[in-house]
Write an enzyme that holds these catalytic residues in place. Structure first.
Site: not given
Length: 431
Positions: A245, A248, A250-251, A361
């Site tokens: 998943c 966008p 960042g991780k 989140c």
């Protein structure tokens, strides 16, 4: 009022309708509006700020409008929204009274609501005179929070913590940045504060793409809380990692910078386009794959798996106040079921002896603590690997008794706050 000013407020009116009556996420509605591209950057910024302010302060705004009407009962939806936009400008954005009132009246005329011009003028002029005093008397955090969220947070965290959460939501979040390297140097170049975890923090506002280093791919936007999960794997050099998943991205970028061989997976090909674009700007490489993580079958399991599960995002209300208006208790239950499936599947995707980090989140326990408790009860192959304050740059406040990260809006106030996040680190026992 200029034509551009009228056009901007017309776009804001449309966006408010889409969010409040069609439950369209604000960012999606904003990006899809056909007239937005014709506005100047300054007007686009004003539209975003205006609508976000209405969504953030909706309970207060509606109470002021109700108190300012000559008769009980609210006007029809479009007129109500015009009053909301005007009230937000008068009370919370410091727009001059004549400008806020005149633009609302002209907007009514432009939208075939001329019979309501007198009502709009009278209500907004009263709010212009009395709005500041009204706001000072209000219980802002409680008024702006839907009952179901207030009750769920109070049950989970107690009244004092819940007060901290809802009061944090009244303010726009700062701009947090993750850098590829040299955080001290980039803090100086960007005029940012270096946080204990290595993230950089700037005040909100301004054009991100015009900041030094953006076009050169030296950093990306990522909230402090969102930057923590990828830091919890230890040494990732030459290790295989599945980022489930991933959009966008960042991780994904963090994992690549840490030396991992990353496969970034997301079921949405459209959202994966953003991952690819971000990696290209950052000059980083990862395998990007459109697939459903719940059914995907790799050739072999990975050394580590990061599952940033789809969630209600109630921890990100500071950045996305529309969540207050579009999410429902039914959404939480549906998402929790999906998270359980993804979490169970993630166990199969990590090697024996490998690491699984689960995060959302969300500040709903159903999407965090309850998920991990259920998994550990049902699958004895997994064990907790508690997180320590040292791994978070010395931050101990977000770590719960189980060694999981449970950050809440209202925490780390001396640093400027943090989004709500849940993170659990698990280890698959060796065979």
């Amino acid at each position: 009022m200029t034509d551009t000013s009228l056009a901007a407020r017309g776009v804001a009116l449309d966006l408010l309708r889409d969010v409040l009556r069609k439950s369209v996420p604000f960012d999606d509605a904003f990006d899809a509006h056909p007239e937005l591209a014709a506005l100047q950057p300054r007007d686009r910024g004003f539209v975003r700020l205006l609508v976000a302010t209405v969504l953030r302060r909706l309970g207060q705004i509606d109470e002021m409008i109700q108190a300012s009407l000559a008769k009980p009962g609210l006007p029809k939806a479009a007129i109500h929204d015009m009053l909301r936009l005007g009230t937000a400008q008068l009370v919370f954005l410091n727009t001059p009274a004549h400008a806020a009132v005149d633009t609302a009246v002209e907007l009514a005329a432009a939208r075939n609501a001329a019979p309501y011009k007198g009502l709009i003028n009278a209500v907004l002029r009263r709010i212009g005179r009395e709005g500041a005093e009204m706001a000072a008397r209000q219980d802002a955090g409680r008024l702006n929070t839907p009952d179901w969220l207030w009750l769920s947070w109070r049950s989970a965290y107690g009244t004092a913590r819940t007060r901290g959460i809802v009061e944090a939501h009244l303010h726009e979040a700062p701009l947090d940045i993750t850098v590829k390297s040299d955080p001290e140097g980039w803090a100086e170049r960007l005029g940012a504060t270096l946080l204990p975890t290595g993230s950089l923090r700037r005040p909100p506002g301004g054009s991100v793409i015009e900041l030094p280093g953006f076009e050169d791919g030296e950093w990306w936007i990522q909230d402090l809380a969102a930057s923590l999960p990828a830091k919890l794997f230890g040494d990732l050099r030459a290790k295989r990692v599945f980022d489930l998943c991933a959009a966008p991205g960042g991780k994904t970028a963090q994992l690549v910078v840490q030396g991992a061989q990353v496969t970034a997976i997301d079921r949405s090909a459209r959202r994966l386009e953003r991952v690819t674009e971000n990696l290209k700007r950052l000059r980083l490489e990862a395998e990007v794959l459109a697939a459903d993580a719940a059914t995907w079958e790799p050739e072999e399991p990975a050394d580590a798996v990061l599952l940033d599960a789809p969630c209600s995002a109630t921890g990100a209300i500071r950045r996305h106040p529309d969540i207050l208006r579009v999410k429902t208790p039914d959404d939480i239950a549906k998402l929790a079921r999906a998270q359980s499936r993804l979490l169970a599947r993630s166990v199969e995707l990590v090697k024996p002896g490998g690491t699984l980090v689960y995060c959302t989140c969300s500040i709903q326990p159903e999407e965090g603590e309850a998920q991990i408790a259920r998994l550990l009860e049902q699958d004895k192959r997994m064990e907790r690997w508690p997180v320590t304050a040292e791994e978070l740059g010395g931050l101990s406040e977000p770590i719960n008794e189980a060694g999981e990260v449970r950050s809440l809006p209202g925490m780390l106030a001396d640093l400027g706050g943090i989004d709500g996040f849940f993170i659990a680190r698990l280890r698959r026992r060796p065979n």
